[in-house]
Motif scaffolding. Structure first.
Motif, PDB file in Angstrom:
ATOM      1  N   ASP A  74      -6.959  -2.955  -1.477  1.00 43.21           N
ATOM      2  CA  ASP A  74      -6.613  -1.660  -2.082  1.00 43.21           C
ATOM      3  C   ASP A  74      -6.403  -0.595  -1.009  1.00 43.21           C
ATOM      4  OD1 ASP A  74      -6.682  -2.623  -4.664  1.00 43.21           O
ATOM      5  OD2 ASP A  74      -8.816  -2.176  -4.940  1.00 43.21           O
ATOM      6  N   ALA A  75      -7.310  -0.597  -0.004  1.00 39.63           N
ATOM      7  CA  ALA A  75      -7.173   0.374   1.090  1.00 39.63           C
ATOM      8  C   ALA A  75      -5.898   0.117   1.877  1.00 39.63           C
ATOM      9  CB  ALA A  75      -8.393   0.300   2.005  1.00 39.63           C
ATOM     10  N   GLU A  76      -5.556  -1.168   2.038  1.00 40.66           N
ATOM     11  CA  GLU A  76      -4.351  -1.513   2.784  1.00 40.66           C
ATOM     12  C   GLU A  76      -3.102  -1.069   2.036  1.00 40.66           C
ATOM     13  OE1 GLU A  76      -2.205  -2.766   5.990  1.00 40.66           O
ATOM     14  OE2 GLU A  76      -4.375  -2.471   5.786  1.00 40.66           O
ATOM     15  N   ARG A  77      -3.127  -1.227   0.695  1.00 37.79           N
ATOM     16  CA  ARG A  77      -1.991  -0.753  -0.100  1.00 37.79           C
ATOM     17  C   ARG A  77      -1.835   0.760   0.036  1.00 37.79           C
ATOM     18  NH1 ARG A  77      -4.505  -4.232  -3.967  1.00 37.79           N
ATOM     19  NH2 ARG A  77      -3.379  -6.223  -4.129  1.00 37.79           N
ATOM     20  N   ALA A  78      -2.936   1.471  -0.003  1.00 40.13           N
ATOM     21  CA  ALA A  78      -2.894   2.935   0.125  1.00 40.13           C
ATOM     22  C   ALA A  78      -2.354   3.339   1.492  1.00 40.13           C
ATOM     23  CB  ALA A  78      -4.291   3.516  -0.092  1.00 40.13           C
ATOM     24  N   ARG A  79      -2.805   2.628   2.522  1.00 40.99           N
ATOM     25  CA  ARG A  79      -2.330   2.941   3.888  1.00 40.99           C
ATOM     26  C   ARG A  79      -0.823   2.711   4.014  1.00 40.99           C
ATOM     27  NH1 ARG A  79      -1.078   0.580   8.696  1.00 40.99           N
ATOM     28  NH2 ARG A  79      -1.213  -1.522   7.795  1.00 40.99           N
ATOM     29  N   LEU A  80      -0.375   1.604   3.452  1.00 35.35           N
ATOM     30  CA  LEU A  80       1.055   1.284   3.552  1.00 35.35           C
ATOM     31  C   LEU A  80       1.900   2.264   2.744  1.00 35.35           C
ATOM     32  CD1 LEU A  80       0.891  -2.625   3.366  1.00 35.35           C
ATOM     33  CD2 LEU A  80       1.555  -1.237   5.343  1.00 35.35           C
ATOM     34  N   ARG A  81       1.385   2.672   1.550  1.00 37.73           N
ATOM     35  CA  ARG A  81       2.153   3.633   0.757  1.00 37.73           C
ATOM     36  C   ARG A  81       2.275   4.972   1.484  1.00 37.73           C
ATOM     37  NH1 ARG A  81      -1.159   1.613  -3.887  1.00 37.73           N
ATOM     38  NH2 ARG A  81       0.139   0.018  -4.920  1.00 37.73           N
ATOM     39  N   LYS A  82       1.218   5.369   2.164  1.00 33.84           N
ATOM     40  CA  LYS A  82       1.263   6.629   2.925  1.00 33.84           C
ATOM     41  C   LYS A  82       2.297   6.529   4.057  1.00 33.84           C
ATOM     42  CE  LYS A  82      -1.576   9.825   5.636  1.00 33.84           C
ATOM     43  NZ  LYS A  82      -2.905  10.076   6.235  1.00 33.84           N
ATOM     44  N   GLU A 126      11.994   1.084   9.066  1.00 34.77           N
ATOM     45  CA  GLU A 126      10.539   1.101   8.918  1.00 34.77           C
ATOM     46  C   GLU A 126      10.156   1.106   7.441  1.00 34.77           C
ATOM     47  OE1 GLU A 126       6.587   3.650  10.332  1.00 34.77           O
ATOM     48  OE2 GLU A 126       8.602   4.468  10.644  1.00 34.77           O
ATOM     49  N   GLY A 127      10.888   1.884   6.651  1.00 37.57           N
ATOM     50  CA  GLY A 127      10.600   1.945   5.218  1.00 37.57           C
ATOM     51  C   GLY A 127      10.781   0.600   4.549  1.00 37.57           C
ATOM     52  N   LYS A 128      11.846  -0.116   4.912  1.00 35.91           N
ATOM     53  CA  LYS A 128      12.095  -1.423   4.316  1.00 35.91           C
ATOM     54  C   LYS A 128      11.016  -2.427   4.725  1.00 35.91           C
ATOM     55  CE  LYS A 128      17.093  -0.812   3.906  1.00 35.91           C
ATOM     56  NZ  LYS A 128      18.430  -1.205   4.443  1.00 35.91           N
ATOM     57  N   ALA A 129      10.597  -2.353   5.995  1.00 41.31           N
ATOM     58  CA  ALA A 129       9.542  -3.258   6.468  1.00 41.31           C
ATOM     59  C   ALA A 129       8.239  -3.018   5.708  1.00 41.31           C
ATOM     60  CB  ALA A 129       9.337  -3.066   7.973  1.00 41.31           C
ATOM     61  N   ILE A 130       7.929  -1.761   5.429  1.00 37.99           N
ATOM     62  CA  ILE A 130       6.704  -1.438   4.683  1.00 37.99           C
ATOM     63  C   ILE A 130       6.818  -1.925   3.244  1.00 37.99           C
ATOM     64  CG2 ILE A 130       5.248   0.436   3.841  1.00 37.99           C
ATOM     65  CD1 ILE A 130       6.082   2.001   6.389  1.00 37.99           C
ATOM     66  N   GLU A 131       8.012  -1.792   2.653  1.00 38.73           N
ATOM     67  CA  GLU A 131       8.216  -2.294   1.294  1.00 38.73           C
ATOM     68  C   GLU A 131       7.981  -3.798   1.223  1.00 38.73           C
ATOM     69  OE1 GLU A 131      12.145  -1.043   0.357  1.00 38.73           O
ATOM     70  OE2 GLU A 131      11.616   1.090   0.262  1.00 38.73           O
ATOM     71  N   GLU A 132       8.446  -4.512   2.243  1.00 44.12           N
ATOM     72  CA  GLU A 132       8.225  -5.954   2.291  1.00 44.12           C
ATOM     73  C   GLU A 132       6.728  -6.264   2.420  1.00 44.12           C
ATOM     74  OE1 GLU A 132      10.572  -7.529   5.449  1.00 44.12           O
ATOM     75  OE2 GLU A 132      12.491  -7.041   4.491  1.00 44.12           O
ATOM     76  N   ALA A 133       6.022  -5.474   3.239  1.00 45.17           N
ATOM     77  CA  ALA A 133       4.576  -5.684   3.399  1.00 45.17           C
ATOM     78  C   ALA A 133       3.841  -5.432   2.080  1.00 45.17           C
ATOM     79  CB  ALA A 133       4.040  -4.766   4.497  1.00 45.17           C
ATOM     80  N   LEU A 134       4.252  -4.396   1.357  1.00 44.15           N
ATOM     81  CA  LEU A 134       3.626  -4.115   0.059  1.00 44.15           C
ATOM     82  C   LEU A 134       3.889  -5.239  -0.931  1.00 44.15           C
ATOM     83  CD1 LEU A 134       4.385  -0.297  -0.259  1.00 44.15           C
ATOM     84  CD2 LEU A 134       2.112  -1.343  -0.345  1.00 44.15           C
ATOM     85  N   ALA A 135       5.099  -5.791  -0.871  1.00 40.83           N
ATOM     86  CA  ALA A 135       5.429  -6.883  -1.777  1.00 40.83           C
ATOM     87  C   ALA A 135       4.546  -8.100  -1.519  1.00 40.83           C
ATOM     88  CB  ALA A 135       6.900  -7.258  -1.631  1.00 40.83           C
ATOM     89  N   ARG A 136       4.179  -8.304  -0.245  1.00 39.50           N
ATOM     90  CA  ARG A 136       3.334  -9.450   0.103  1.00 39.50           C
ATOM     91  C   ARG A 136       1.954  -9.373  -0.578  1.00 39.50           C
ATOM     92  NH1 ARG A 136       5.008 -12.237   4.877  1.00 39.50           N
ATOM     93  NH2 ARG A 136       6.696 -11.187   5.989  1.00 39.50           N
ATOM     94  N   ILE A 137       1.456  -8.141  -0.691  1.00 39.24           N
ATOM     95  CA  ILE A 137       0.087  -8.005  -1.222  1.00 39.24           C
ATOM     96  C   ILE A 137       0.076  -7.425  -2.637  1.00 39.24           C
ATOM     97  CG2 ILE A 137      -1.009  -7.814   1.032  1.00 39.24           C
ATOM     98  CD1 ILE A 137      -1.045  -4.812   0.729  1.00 39.24           C
ATOM     99  N   GLY A 138       1.238  -7.515  -3.294  1.00 39.13           N
ATOM    100  CA  GLY A 138       1.292  -7.103  -4.690  1.00 39.13           C
ATOM    101  C   GLY A 138       1.342  -5.616  -4.869  1.00 39.13           C
ATOM    102  N   GLY A 139       1.800  -4.870  -3.877  1.00 39.70           N
ATOM    103  CA  GLY A 139       1.944  -3.425  -4.017  1.00 39.70           C
ATOM    104  C   GLY A 139       3.296  -3.096  -4.610  1.00 39.70           C
ATOM    105  N   SER A 140       3.606  -1.780  -4.738  1.00 36.69           N
ATOM    106  CA  SER A 140       4.899  -1.397  -5.302  1.00 36.69           C
ATOM    107  C   SER A 140       5.335  -0.087  -4.685  1.00 36.69           C
ATOM    108  CB  SER A 140       4.822  -1.259  -6.821  1.00 36.69           C
ATOM    109  OG  SER A 140       3.844  -0.314  -7.184  1.00 36.69           O
TER     110      SER A 140
END
Length: 904
Positions: free
Chosen positions: A839-847, A890-904
């Motif tokens: 959850d913390a990782e998703r928040a960090r990536l969204r920021k 960078e934005g696209k790379a973060i979106e891919e990272a969020l997709a890996r862990i079920g983020g949006s």
């Protein structure tokens, strides 16, 4: 290994470069071999000025040429890279004149003969420094064939060409407008003129209309001092403000000359007042307007002399009013800029100066003298270039000569289809003296030597007369236009001329397409009956790291020799090659070369690993006999690298060639192959120790391929390692054959190994984006493709830092992050619940994603602002685009990272 000493920990370029270069040169490794029977491949060096020193533009051009020539040499061609230098008329004469000035002597005091002796003395002692600097770069030119544009052989070719063109009525002597340098006292070419931005003024001057007292037409000008030579006022034919004035006359202040108001589209209704003064003797555009004017054209009145002073020789002062005549006499012999101030003051006094506005504009300056160039009508020798241009244009239209990138042919056509007579004479002493002699009544006798001129005079005049040779010399570009065939012995029918002409490719910058490329094409076709080269590869400019043009005034000039001293020639060459994409300029700085030095270091470290693990060439090794899947995979990959590198060089894609070599060495060979076989070489994987000999033989074989692939761009380090590992004698890699594809079909092992690499890469990428500590071992679960996980269990655990691998059925437990390859056909899961807070990782990536989005939008708004697009320098606009692109990535790379862990 023949070299018993182990490789040093670090590669030291300074310890090997000079020694290796001398070895190559003395052994004849650079030499063309006309009798060899091999297929010839020829590149003509763009001859650098004999006064020059190596700059980044040279480093770019000569690195790319050397890559091509070394590649073709290895590919079995009889490769000739023709060296030489240009006598550089103005530049060399200035150097020697400065030396004389330090001695308190002028050129004219010394006299022509003694002055030329001093120039030749300087050339022998100090000229040609650049040829030594080219050796520092590693340029493998055939120095035995070095030529100089004032060599007797080349001088004979120049005389032959001039005489033939004169007798074909393609060269004539005429009064025309030229770029005149008042300080150097000579005509100069457009290439020797640079436009400098100057803060000046726009003066609005009233010209009274004849026959209508109190009515005038106002012109705006940046050069009021030339108004004395005005012959008309031009307005646009569709400008409603002046329709009633067209055909009437205005009175030219001070001169009392009645000048017509004419209609010409040259006048821009949106600029100034829409009315422009026409001074054909001192402005190229005005010269063209005068030539278009019917009824024999407009008069040409010169009012500035060769010293840049006002001259009234073509104005009859006796016909002027007394006050005007007195004022004009006060200007006679006055410097043009002093005269400007006096004329403006007098116009204001008479109420003829309507207003003055600050005005920033570009003024042409002599690039060497630094003074404003004066368009001046002088008597010069001209070549009818339009006739010669026809064949050159047809050659490009038909594809006999092609430009790479192709868009540069449009630049070529634009110049060639509007070509003007070429002013080929210069008022200098250093150069090819014009082979024309004058009789007592001004008769002209053009001949290759004085004896022939005397014979022509005798035949025409019926007696012997005293002749004197033309004092002028030819434009330096005239002799360099003959370079592709004069250097090969023309006008003699030499074996070199028959073998190496036409040449294969010319590598040069876009700035001399017209001045050199086009002129070589014109002369080559006219005198040889064929184009001088098949391909013209045009590269961009070398700019600093921010994309700004290098200049001394900006303090951003980079010395390539300093970079070679610090990082080695190989690092500089690879940096240039990697950045040399088609149709774009090269951003280069110290940090970029320092970064690319790491690639040289990577090659060196790979060699040290091989050495420490007993990897050495195996005599009579047959790659086709390799049995292990890793061996077959790396051999397949080597075939791919060979094919891609060769294709890239054939297409002049130097950047792609460098990228292929980079990826194959760094990623394929080092990061994967050597890592895969490391345990076997060390004996820690006992079940595979039987493959140690094969792994070592294959690793050595492929390393030899890498050295050969990289040799054209990194000759020194590759040659050093080639000999050290026993692939050949010292200095022999330059003659080694270019690697060829084996011809074997790609093995099933290739797909299998690539699958393992893809899986391990995905594991690594997931760990990286989720900030998993490198030291932490993580369990891996999988649901499919059992053979992959079983066959590569050891490698997945070791290279992916996985603790254990388990086959599962059904849904994975909570806290898992999915990994998929083969378009999702192979699925695995990293158990991260106990490693990171998802959850913390998703928040960090969204920021971070919000920050990247804001950064992207900020740069997008800036680029969308018309004011920014209009005012910002090109390098700032390019830098902003790059930042916007980086934020998007960078934005696209973060979106891919969020997709890996079920983020949006």
């Amino acid at each position: 290994m023949p070299d018993l000493d182990m490789l040093d920990k670090f590669f030291s370029p300074n310890a090997v470069e000079a020694r290796l270069y001398e070895l190559w040169e003395k052994s004849g490794a650079f030499a063309a071999a006309p009798e060899s029977g091999k297929r010839p491949f020829t590149i003509m060096i763009p001859p650098p000025n004999v006064t020059g020193s190596l700059h980044m533009g040279h480093a770019l051009t000569f690195t790319l040429q050397d890559v091509l020539i070394r590649w073709k040499r290895m590919a079995g061609f009889d490769a000739l890279w023709q060296p030489g230098t240009d006598h550089a008329g103005i530049a060399t004469q200035m150097v020697v004149e400065r030396l004389l000035a330090a001695e308190g002597v002028s050129r004219k005091e010394l006299g022509r003969e003694k002055f030329l002796e001093r120039v030749w003395q300087w050339k022998a002692e100090s000229g040609g420094q650049i040829t030594q600097q080219l050796r520092r770069l590693g340029a493998s030119l055939d120095w035995r064939r070095e030529r100089f544009t004032l060599d007797e052989g080349l001088s004979a070719a120049v005389r032959r060409v001039f005489v033939r063109l004169y007798r074909e009525n393609l060269i004539s002597r005429d009064y025309r407008l030229v770029n005149w340098d008042p300080k150097l006292q000579t005509a100069v070419s457009d290439l020797e003129v640079e436009s400098r931005e100057v803060k000046g003024h726009l003066w609005y001057i009233r010209y009274p209309i004849v026959g209508d007292e109190g009515w005038s037409i106002t012109v705006a000008t940046t050069r009021p001092e030339t108004m004395l030579g005005d012959v008309a006022v031009a307005v646009h034919p569709e400008d409603p403000r002046y329709r009633g004035l067209i055909g009437r006359y205005a009175e030219l202040p001070f001169v009392n000359r009645m000048i017509p108001v004419i209609a010409d589209e040259y006048s821009d209704p949106e600029k100034g007042t829409g009315a422009v003064k026409i001074t054909p003797a001192h402005d190229f555009n005005d010269w063209n307007v005068a030539r278009r004017y019917p009824k024999g054209g407009l008069a040409i009145t010169s009012v500035i002399d060769r010293e840049g002073r006002i001259t009234l020789g073509e104005i009859d002062l006796d016909l002027r009013r007394q006050d005007d005549a007195d004022f004009l006499r006060s200007l006679d012999g006055v410097d043009r800029f002093v005269a400007r101030e006096k004329i403006v003051a007098e116009l204001e006094r008479r109420g003829l100066l309507e207003r003055v506005e600050p005005h920033t504009h570009k003024v042409p300056h002599g690039d060497r003298s630094g003074v404003p160039i004066e368009p001046l009508r002088t008597i010069q020798w001209f070549l009818d270039a339009k006739v010669l241009a026809k064949a050159a244009i047809e050659a490009v239209e038909s594809g006999k000569t092609r430009f790479v990138p192709e868009q540069w042919q449009n630049t070529f056509f634009a110049w060639m289809r509007e070509i003007e007579p070429w002013c080929i004479s210069r008022q200098l002493w250093w150069g090819h003296r014009i082979p024309a002699w004058y009789g007592p009544e001004g008769e002209v006798f053009v001949a290759e030597n004085a004896e022939e001129a005397q014979r022509l005079a005798r035949e025409q005049l019926g007696r012997d007369v005293e002749l004197h040779q033309d004092e002028d010399v030819l434009d330096t570009w005239f002799s360099s236009a003959l370079w592709p065939f004069s250097t090969l012995g023309w006008p003699e029918e030499t074996k070199e001329l028959k073998r190496y002409y036409p040449t294969d490719v010319l590598v040069t910058g876009f700035d001399i397409i017209f001045f050199w490329v086009a002129r070589m094409m014109m002369m080559g076709h006219h005198f040889m009956g064929d184009v001088p080269f098949r391909d013209v590869y045009i590269h961009g400019l070398v700019r600093d790291e921010r994309g700004q043009k290098m200049s001394k005034s900006k303090g951003n000039v980079i010395d390539p020799l300093a970079l070679i001293d610090e990082f080695g020639a190989d690092a500089l060459r690879f940096t240039i090659c990697a950045a040399a994409g088609p149709g774009r300029d090269i951003k280069l700085g110290r940090s970029r070369v320092e970064s690319q030095r790491s690639f040289v270091t990577k090659l060196w470290n790979a060699a040290r690993f091989c050495e420490m693990n007993g990897i050495a060439p195996v005599a009579d090794f047959d790659p086709a006999q390799a049995r292990h899947r890793l061996s077959r995979w790396i051999l397949d990959a080597a075939d791919g690298a060979i094919a891609e590198a060769t294709k890239a060089l054939e297409a002049y894609r130097f950047d792609e060639y460098a990228q292929v070599c980079y990826r194959f060495l760094w990623n394929t060979y080092c990061d994967w192959y050597l890592e895969f076989i490391k345990p076997t070489l060390a004996g820690t994987e006992h079940y595979e120790t039987t493959f140690q000999p094969e792994f070592r033989a294959v690793a050595a074989h492929v390393f030899g391929i890498i050295l050969r692939l990289l040799h054209p761009v990194m000759p020194f380090v590759t040659e050093t390692l080639w000999h050290h590992f026993g692939f050949g004698a010292e200095g022999s890699l330059i003659r080694a054959p270019w690697p060829t594809v084996s011809g074997q079909e790609r093995s099933e092992s290739h797909r299998e190994v690539e699958g393992a690499i893809a899986l391990i890469s995905e594991i690594r990428a997931t760990r990286a984006v989720l900030n998993v500590p490198p030291s932490r071992q993580i369990p891996l679960l999988y649901q499919s493709n059992v053979p992959l996980f079983e066959a590569w269990n050891s490698e997945i655990r070791r290279l992916g830092r996985v603790s254990d691998i388990t086959l599962i059925e059904g849904a994975p437990p909570a806290g898992c992050v999915q990994i998929a390859i083969d378009n999702g056909a192979t699925k695995a899961f990293l158990q991260l619940a106990d490693v990171i807070d998802l959850d913390a990782e998703r928040a960090r990536l969204r920021k971070k994603h919000d920050e990247a989005k804001a950064e992207f939008e900020r740069h997008a708004r800036k680029l969308g602002n018309p004011d920014f697009a209009k005012r910002a320098p090109p390098e700032i606009i390019e830098e902003t685009r790059a930042k916007m692109s980086a934020a998007s990535a960078e934005g696209k790379a973060i979106e891919e990272a969020l997709a890996r862990i079920g983020g949006s």
